[in-house]
Design an enzyme around this catalytic site. Structure first.
Site, short mmCIF file in Angstrom:
data_model
loop_
_atom_site.label_atom_id
_atom_site.label_comp_id
_atom_site.label_asym_id
_atom_site.label_seq_id
_atom_site.Cartn_x
_atom_site.Cartn_y
_atom_site.Cartn_z
N SER A 1 5.95 -5.69 -2.85
CA SER A 1 7.01 -6.54 -2.31
C SER A 1 7.70 -5.96 -1.07
CB SER A 1 8.04 -6.88 -3.40
OG SER A 1 7.43 -7.65 -4.42
N HIS B 1 -6.95 -0.24 -6.78
CA HIS B 1 -5.80 -1.16 -6.77
C HIS B 1 -5.56 -1.65 -8.20
CE1 HIS B 1 -3.21 -4.56 -6.00
NE2 HIS B 1 -2.97 -4.04 -4.82
N GLY C 1 3.89 -8.52 -5.70
CA GLY C 1 3.96 -9.98 -5.63
C GLY C 1 5.11 -10.61 -6.41
N GLU D 1 -4.95 -4.42 -9.33
CA GLU D 1 -5.64 -5.68 -9.65
C GLU D 1 -7.10 -5.42 -10.00
OE1 GLU D 1 -4.33 -7.70 -6.10
OE2 GLU D 1 -2.29 -7.67 -6.90
N ASN E 1 -3.07 -5.49 2.94
CA ASN E 1 -4.13 -5.81 1.97
C ASN E 1 -4.11 -7.32 1.78
OD1 ASN E 1 -5.76 -6.21 -0.23
ND2 ASN E 1 -4.48 -5.08 -1.69
N LYS F 1 -6.05 -9.11 0.09
CA LYS F 1 -6.53 -9.54 -1.24
C LYS F 1 -7.54 -10.69 -1.07
CE LYS F 1 -2.33 -7.69 -3.16
NZ LYS F 1 -1.31 -7.70 -4.21
N GLU G 1 1.97 2.04 -5.96
CA GLU G 1 2.29 0.62 -6.09
C GLU G 1 2.66 0.32 -7.54
OE1 GLU G 1 0.27 -1.82 -2.75
OE2 GLU G 1 -1.09 -1.72 -4.44
#
Ligand code: 13P
Length: 251
Positions: free
Chosen positions: A212, A97, A173, A99, A11, A13, A167
């Protein structure tokens, strides 16, 4: 029951310019020159690169997108539909996701509608679920994750058109990952919920771990019970790192 072929998905992003097409080329060279990996490979670049990457992809790597609208077309300025993404060669679309849930206030109901729209186009949805650090600290991981799963996954889901990605938000991250035992526990709970809802077919959905993942931890994370691949952010941007993760599926 057939064991699902694992999926290793990148991904990207909001990263990547036309010069990043070179990473796809480099990845395909790695894949061609090194031992064959027993997994499917996917890159989900930003919308701006989907068409060019789908044209460039030589067959060993599939191309997907990171989001779509739940309508086919219409007055939705700035949005992109699953049909449009199919039209330019996307095969998978990530939905839900964390985010998007955080930045765009997407609810699990919206994610459900998006996944159903993706199925309607004959594409595959990667449905993301995961708890925040506060939820984990409060002992709510399983409740939150299974709650998101139940609502986000539409009834049209099958093991062919739907992939689940677990996730944990706090692991994205940050360089932090859950223990292998924790990953196995929540993936096994997700598997149980899928079997409860979809019967035997529930055993064949792929459940990816994301957060990660890097070459140094991919082996142990991918070996955990009910982990059928990875959804990789930062480490998918460079072909050499992504290839190091794919090594988890090379013997
Ligand atoms: P990182 O691999 O950068 O932690 O991101 C994971 C992710 O959010 C993939 O969708």
């Amino acid at each position: 029951m057939t064991t699902p072929t694992p999926l290793v998905a990148g991904n990207w992003k909001m990263n990547g310019l036309s010069s990043s097409l070179a990473e796809l080329e480099a990845l395909e060279t790695f894949v061609k020159e090194q031992a064959e990996a027993s997994c499917e490979l996917l890159i989900c670049p930003p919308f701006t690169l989907v068409a060019a990457m789908a044209v460039k992809a030589g067959g060993s790597v599939k191309i997907g997108a990171q989001d779509c609208h739940f309508n086919k077309s219409g007055a939705h300025t700035g949005d992109i539909s699953a049909e449009m993404l199919k039209d330019i060669g996307a095969e998978y679309i990530i939905v839900g996701h964390s985010e998007r849930r955080a930045d765009h206030e997407e609810t699990s109901d919206t994610v459900n509608a998006k996944a159903a729209a993706i199925h309607g186009e004959g594409l595959s949805a990667i449905v993301c679920v995961g708890e925040t650090e506060e939820e984990r600290d409060a002992g709510q991981t399983e409740t939150v994750v299974l709650g998101q799963l139940l609502v986000s996954v539409p009834d049209s889901a099958t093991p062919t058109n739907t992939v689940i990605a677990y996730e944990p938000v706090w692991a994205i991250g940050t360089g932090k990952t859950p223990t292998v035992a924790d990953v196995a526990e929540i993936h096994t709970a997700i598997r149980g919920a899928l079997v409860e809802r979809f019967g035997e077919a529930g055993k064949e959905f792929r459940i990816l771990y994301g957060g990660s993942v890097k070459p140094s931890n991919a082996d142990e994370l991918m070996a955990a019970d009910n982990v059928n691949g990875a959804l990789v952010g930062g480490a998918s941007l460079k072909a050499s790192d992504f290839n190091g993760i794919i090594d988890a599926y090379r013997s």
